[in-house]
Scaffold this active site. Structure first.
Site, PDB file in Angstrom:
ATOM      1  N   CYS A 171      41.990  -1.624  30.597  1.00 34.01           N
ATOM      2  CA  CYS A 171      41.324  -0.409  31.055  1.00 34.01           C
ATOM      3  C   CYS A 171      40.183  -0.001  30.136  1.00 34.01           C
ATOM      4  O   CYS A 171      40.223  -0.227  28.928  1.00 34.01           O
ATOM      5  CB  CYS A 171      42.316   0.736  31.107  1.00 34.01           C
ATOM      6  SG  CYS A 171      43.780   0.391  32.054  1.00 34.01           S
ATOM      7  N   ARG A 196      35.983  -6.087  30.177  1.00 31.88           N
ATOM      8  CA  ARG A 196      37.336  -5.910  29.655  1.00 31.88           C
ATOM      9  C   ARG A 196      38.393  -6.340  30.670  1.00 31.88           C
ATOM     10  O   ARG A 196      39.551  -6.521  30.310  1.00 31.88           O
ATOM     11  CB  ARG A 196      37.560  -4.431  29.291  1.00 31.88           C
ATOM     12  CG  ARG A 196      36.810  -3.989  28.052  1.00 31.88           C
ATOM     13  CD  ARG A 196      36.916  -2.502  27.857  1.00 31.88           C
ATOM     14  NE  ARG A 196      38.257  -2.048  27.579  1.00 31.88           N
ATOM     15  CZ  ARG A 196      38.737  -1.774  26.364  1.00 31.88           C
ATOM     16  NH1 ARG A 196      37.973  -1.903  25.322  1.00 31.88           N
ATOM     17  NH2 ARG A 196      39.967  -1.357  26.197  1.00 31.88           N
ATOM     18  N   TRP A 241      43.141  -1.555  34.691  1.00 27.53           N
ATOM     19  CA  TRP A 241      43.825  -2.853  34.749  1.00 27.53           C
ATOM     20  C   TRP A 241      45.296  -2.508  34.938  1.00 27.53           C
ATOM     21  O   TRP A 241      45.939  -1.984  34.034  1.00 27.53           O
ATOM     22  CB  TRP A 241      43.570  -3.605  33.442  1.00 27.53           C
ATOM     23  CG  TRP A 241      44.070  -5.016  33.414  1.00 27.53           C
ATOM     24  CD1 TRP A 241      43.415  -6.124  33.872  1.00 27.53           C
ATOM     25  CD2 TRP A 241      45.308  -5.483  32.854  1.00 27.53           C
ATOM     26  NE1 TRP A 241      44.184  -7.246  33.634  1.00 27.53           N
ATOM     27  CE2 TRP A 241      45.347  -6.884  33.018  1.00 27.53           C
ATOM     28  CE3 TRP A 241      46.397  -4.858  32.230  1.00 27.53           C
ATOM     29  CZ2 TRP A 241      46.404  -7.668  32.585  1.00 27.53           C
ATOM     30  CZ3 TRP A 241      47.456  -5.648  31.809  1.00 27.53           C
ATOM     31  CH2 TRP A 241      47.452  -7.033  31.988  1.00 27.53           C
ATOM     32  N   ASN A 254      44.020   5.164  29.074  1.00 24.48           N
ATOM     33  CA  ASN A 254      44.282   3.751  28.706  1.00 24.48           C
ATOM     34  C   ASN A 254      45.583   3.731  27.920  1.00 24.48           C
ATOM     35  O   ASN A 254      45.811   4.611  27.094  1.00 24.48           O
ATOM     36  CB  ASN A 254      43.195   3.195  27.778  1.00 24.48           C
ATOM     37  CG  ASN A 254      41.894   2.936  28.503  1.00 24.48           C
ATOM     38  OD1 ASN A 254      41.786   3.175  29.696  1.00 24.48           O
ATOM     39  ND2 ASN A 254      40.912   2.464  27.764  1.00 24.48           N
ATOM     40  N   GLY A 255      46.369   2.678  28.140  1.00 21.38           N
ATOM     41  CA  GLY A 255      47.620   2.556  27.381  1.00 21.38           C
ATOM     42  C   GLY A 255      48.811   2.643  28.314  1.00 21.38           C
ATOM     43  O   GLY A 255      48.667   2.540  29.545  1.00 21.38           O
ATOM     44  N   GLU A 298      44.300 -24.815  21.939  1.00 23.54           N
ATOM     45  CA  GLU A 298      43.183 -23.947  22.329  1.00 23.54           C
ATOM     46  C   GLU A 298      42.437 -24.530  23.541  1.00 23.54           C
ATOM     47  O   GLU A 298      42.072 -23.802  24.460  1.00 23.54           O
ATOM     48  CB  GLU A 298      42.231 -23.747  21.133  1.00 23.54           C
ATOM     49  CG  GLU A 298      40.987 -22.938  21.410  1.00 23.54           C
ATOM     50  CD  GLU A 298      41.255 -21.551  21.994  1.00 23.54           C
ATOM     51  OE1 GLU A 298      42.404 -21.101  22.025  1.00 23.54           O
ATOM     52  OE2 GLU A 298      40.283 -20.936  22.472  1.00 23.54           O
ATOM     53  N   LYS A 333      42.008 -22.502  27.060  1.00 18.88           N
ATOM     54  CA  LYS A 333      40.680 -22.227  27.616  1.00 18.88           C
ATOM     55  C   LYS A 333      40.612 -22.698  29.059  1.00 18.88           C
ATOM     56  O   LYS A 333      40.128 -22.013  29.941  1.00 18.88           O
ATOM     57  CB  LYS A 333      39.649 -22.964  26.756  1.00 18.88           C
ATOM     58  CG  LYS A 333      38.316 -22.345  26.511  1.00 18.88           C
ATOM     59  CD  LYS A 333      38.260 -21.012  25.865  1.00 18.88           C
ATOM     60  CE  LYS A 333      39.492 -20.452  25.270  1.00 18.88           C
ATOM     61  NZ  LYS A 333      39.539 -19.157  24.742  1.00 18.88           N
ATOM     62  N   GLU A 376      42.880 -20.514  31.524  1.00 19.09           N
ATOM     63  CA  GLU A 376      42.528 -19.114  31.775  1.00 19.09           C
ATOM     64  C   GLU A 376      41.303 -18.947  32.663  1.00 19.09           C
ATOM     65  O   GLU A 376      41.192 -17.966  33.374  1.00 19.09           O
ATOM     66  CB  GLU A 376      42.405 -18.304  30.477  1.00 19.09           C
ATOM     67  CG  GLU A 376      41.224 -18.586  29.616  1.00 19.09           C
ATOM     68  CD  GLU A 376      41.182 -17.703  28.364  1.00 19.09           C
ATOM     69  OE1 GLU A 376      41.619 -16.548  28.405  1.00 19.09           O
ATOM     70  OE2 GLU A 376      40.679 -18.188  27.336  1.00 19.09           O
ATOM     71  N   HIS A 406      59.478 -36.832  25.180  1.00 18.64           N
ATOM     72  CA  HIS A 406      60.800 -36.189  25.158  1.00 18.64           C
ATOM     73  C   HIS A 406      61.022 -35.306  26.380  1.00 18.64           C
ATOM     74  O   HIS A 406      61.786 -34.352  26.338  1.00 18.64           O
ATOM     75  CB  HIS A 406      60.971 -35.387  23.860  1.00 18.64           C
ATOM     76  CG  HIS A 406      60.991 -36.264  22.651  1.00 18.64           C
ATOM     77  ND1 HIS A 406      62.089 -37.000  22.290  1.00 18.64           N
ATOM     78  CD2 HIS A 406      60.020 -36.580  21.758  1.00 18.64           C
ATOM     79  CE1 HIS A 406      61.804 -37.714  21.208  1.00 18.64           C
ATOM     80  NE2 HIS A 406      60.554 -37.480  20.875  1.00 18.64           N
ATOM     81  N   LYS A 433      39.954  -8.473  28.414  1.00 15.09           N
ATOM     82  CA  LYS A 433      39.359  -8.931  27.162  1.00 15.09           C
ATOM     83  C   LYS A 433      40.158  -8.456  25.959  1.00 15.09           C
ATOM     84  O   LYS A 433      40.422  -9.207  25.045  1.00 15.09           O
ATOM     85  CB  LYS A 433      37.912  -8.413  27.077  1.00 15.09           C
ATOM     86  CG  LYS A 433      37.180  -8.827  25.811  1.00 15.09           C
ATOM     87  CD  LYS A 433      36.964 -10.317  25.770  1.00 15.09           C
ATOM     88  CE  LYS A 433      36.353 -10.815  24.482  1.00 15.09           C
ATOM     89  NZ  LYS A 433      36.535 -12.256  24.306  1.00 15.09           N
TER      90      LYS A 433
HETATM   91  O1  M6R Z   1      41.021  -9.593  20.374  1.00 15.75           O
HETATM   92  P1  M6R Z   1      42.074 -10.570  19.969  1.00 15.75           P
HETATM   93  O2  M6R Z   1      41.503 -11.735  19.209  1.00 15.75           O
HETATM   94  O3  M6R Z   1      43.201  -9.954  19.216  1.00 15.75           O
HETATM   95  O4  M6R Z   1      42.655 -11.133  21.318  1.00 15.75           O
HETATM   96  C1  M6R Z   1      43.733 -12.013  21.333  1.00 15.75           C
HETATM   97  C2  M6R Z   1      43.914 -12.649  22.688  1.00 15.75           C
HETATM   98  O5  M6R Z   1      44.169 -11.676  23.656  1.00 15.75           O
HETATM   99  C3  M6R Z   1      42.685 -13.455  23.109  1.00 15.75           C
HETATM  100  O6  M6R Z   1      42.357 -14.430  22.177  1.00 15.75           O
HETATM  101  C4  M6R Z   1      42.930 -14.125  24.480  1.00 15.75           C
HETATM  102  O7  M6R Z   1      43.909 -15.110  24.350  1.00 15.75           O
HETATM  103  C5  M6R Z   1      41.633 -14.703  25.042  1.00 15.75           C
HETATM  104  N1  M6R Z   1      41.532 -14.436  26.446  1.00 15.75           N
HETATM  105  C6  M6R Z   1      41.531 -16.165  24.897  1.00 15.75           C
HETATM  106  O8  M6R Z   1      40.368 -16.672  25.422  1.00 15.75           O
END
Ligand code: M6R
Length: 598
Positions: free
Chosen positions: A2, A27, A75, A101-102, A470, A474, A477, A493, A593
């Site tokens: 949010c 966000r 969100w 927010n929250g 990673e 990527k 997502e 395994h 985000k």
């Molecule tokens: O702002 P932060 O680095 O704490 O965020 C952590 C994760 O939410 C963030 O890295 C998330 O996994 C990304 N979408 C990855 O691309």
């Protein structure tokens, strides 16, 4: 997650709120809304879906004169995305209107009590209780009603509020959810995130938990948690405003990948003098144990950190996902250094993990990108990554700079004979990434062949495994292709059962000491029909040729630094798969985000 904006000033409030919300789109959200004061009356416009839907229903208001308002991108957490559940929410007498927010964790019990007291609920959100509580506690003084309200709330909140008895003002308060106040000329702002107001001001106040701020066009007033008026200092935002624009790139993600060489240079450059790493501001002693805690991509940077610290420093390192760390009983004391990694500095699980480490007397070092964020403020020491604003939900340059900071830190403790050589190599990283960015044909071709795959595996050993995690995140997502990362020796395994003719497996082979082992692992999957894509140094290509269907070469780099170079083709691969699939690359479905709820 949010987003919040609030405005009081001489410009058209609706237009200003819409601008702020547009800047917060990155966000992640599923509905949006605004509320403004019009001749002493609160008007609300809100709807499900993208901002363009809201834009269509507020176009007339943009032509009128309104000077005070609040806006929100939601969100969904409690209650599905819908027009009704969108914020703002109004009290039954239309006196108060809030955006939140929250998460209010005790909202069910408050709601039950309010229903007994005769209140009706329109939405299924947790947030709506706040408007009714304000109404319940209001006896003519908003600040008093607000304090009484927040005393009843458990959980996290950033709130922005308008009240028709105060037609020139916007109120706000926070706890564990980010909120800033921006100071302008004949206008003042509230926002959950700096980009929302950067076009209009660079002077910001950072709100602390339970502080209340009131903005009008001319004044900003603060109260501390005891209700006492306080003065606060502004902080100057130094970001380049264009940094939050696409500057000709089709997507922020692509722009941010291309910014990696510069971002890494900015992160390491000022900390290397005469080939010596100097982390001036840090007062760190060599710890007996290190715990690295983070989420998502930042966690994956931490996994690379574990391999590095253990290899170079022989210090035992644990890496944990923040949401797990918080609720287990970690073995941690004053001899442990906790390293918290976060791009936003606002990820709530990571923030709570930081607090847990401090409660256990551990010294906390934060590797953070956003200056002045909660994590940066609460840590004992901060090593900033100078990546600039990262707008795309998929983290790219933040990861590269987090790794840069980890290399700096590890090398600053390292006393071995290869020190000079390693420091030199770290400084060569930006130009190696530049080289990859100048020859992306093969990555694009690979994406064009594989973007329709049902599932893509990643495989590697040691640092290559950390990197694979990673690469896999990527890809899933933003392309929505199922993906998993496996240590090379582990696939057999169980997971090898999923390998069939044509299953793509992206193998990182940048660590010569375990190259032969990986080659055997690749033979095992090839024998089951896997389509093998190998990422490796140019000098190893000849050796790999026979087992790979596609090779994505990277420049010849010392294996220690391979992850920070080899991640770029993985990011580009994920990016192009997403583009070929026609996905919303910068705002992937269901994601936010900055994850400011647990
Ligand atoms: O702002 P932060 O680095 O704490 O965020 C952590 C994760 O939410 C963030 O890295 C998330 O996994 C990304 N979408 C990855 O691309």
């Amino acid at each position: 997650m949010c987003g919040i904006v609030g405005y009081a000033g001489d410009k058209n409030a609706v237009a200003m709120l819409m601008h702020g919300l547009k800047k917060l789109e990155y966000r992640g959200y599923d509905s949006a809304g605004i509320a403004y004061l019009s001749q002493g009356e609160i008007k609300v416009k809100k709807c499900k879906g993208r901002l363009v839907n809201l834009q269509n229903i507020v176009s007339d208001e943009i032509k009128e004169e309104h000077h005070v308002g609040i806006g929100h991108t939601r969100w969904a957490t409690h209650g599905e995305p819908s027009d009704i559940n969108s914020h703002p929410h109004v009290s039954r007498d239309n006196r108060f209107c809030i955006v939140h927010n929250g998460i209010i964790e005790n909202y069910m019990s408050i709601r039950e009590q309010l229903i007994v007291d005769g209140y009706n609920f329109e939405s299924t959100t947790d947030s709506e209780v706040i408007t009714h509580l304000l109404h319940y506690h209001y006896k003519g003084d908003v600040i008093e009603a607000l304090f009484k309200t927040i005393h009843q709330l458990e959980g996290s909140y950033a709130l922005s509020i308008i009240c028709n008895d105060y037609p020139d003002q916007v109120f706000c308060v926070r706890k564990d959810s980010p909120l800033i106040v921006g100071k302008g000329k004949n206008e003042n702002f509230i926002a959950s995130d700096i980009p929302a107001i950067l076009k209009y001001t660079r002077d910001i106040y950072i709100m602390e938990d339970h502080e209340i701020a009131i903005i009008s066009s001319k004044l900003v007033t603060f109260y501390n948690s005891l209700g006492k008026k306080i003065e606060k200092q502004t902080m100057k935002v130094t970001w380049d405003e264009n940094a939050s624009e696409k500057e000709g790139y089709e997507h922020f993600m692509l722009k941010e990948i291309h910014e990696e060489p510069v971002a890494i240079t900015k992160t390491i450059g000022p900390r290397i003098k005469n080939n010596e790493i100097i982390l001036d501001q840090l007062v760190l002693k060599r710890p007996k144990k290190i715990i690295i805690v983070a989420c998502g991509t930042a966690y994956h940077a931490g996994v690379v950190g574990k391999y590095l610290f253990e290899k170079l420093l022989r210090i035992p390192v644990e890496v944990d996902v923040a949401s797990e760390f918080r609720y287990r009983d970690p073995i941690i004391d004053k001899h442990t250094l906790t390293i918290i990694i976060s791009q936003s500095g606002e990820t709530i699980d990571t923030l709570f993990a930081l607090r847990k480490a401090k409660e256990n007397n551990s010294k906390v070092l934060a590797i953070v990108n956003v200056v002045g964020s909660s994590i940066a403020r609460e840590a004992d020491d901060v090593l900033y990554t100078w990546a600039g604003p990262e707008i795309a939900v998929a983290s790219t340059k933040a990861y590269s700079t987090q790794l840069s900071a980890i290399y700096l830190l590890a090398l600053s403790f390292y006393k071995g004979e290869k020190y000079k050589d390693y420091v030199n190599q770290l400084q060569d990283v930006p130009k190696m990434i530049e080289h990859i960015l100048n020859s992306t044909d093969q990555v694009m071709k690979t994406a064009s062949l594989l973007y329709n795959s049902k599932s893509i595996f990643f495989m590697g050993r040691g640092l290559d495994y950390a990197l694979s995690m990673e690469g896999s995140l990527k890809l899933k997502e933003i392309s929505y292709i199922h993906s998993e990362a496996y240590p090379g020796g582990e696939l057999k395994h169980g997971t090898i059962a999923l390998i069939e003719k044509g299953t793509p497996v992206i193998c990182s082979l940048t660590q010569p000491d375990i190259l032969e082992k990986m080659i055997s692992n690749i033979r095992e999957i090839k024998a089951r029909g896997a389509f093998v894509i190998v990422i490796t140094q140019e000098e190893q290509v000849e050796k790999i040729n026979e087992i790979a269907d596609i090779i994505l070469p990277i420049p010849n780099v010392d294996p220690l630094f391979a992850p920070i170079i080899a991640v770029t083709p993985m990011q580009l691969f994920a990016y192009h798969c997403s583009v070929y699939k026609g996905n919303d690359v910068d705002k992937p479905r269901n994601l936010a985000k900055s994850v400011t709820v647990e």
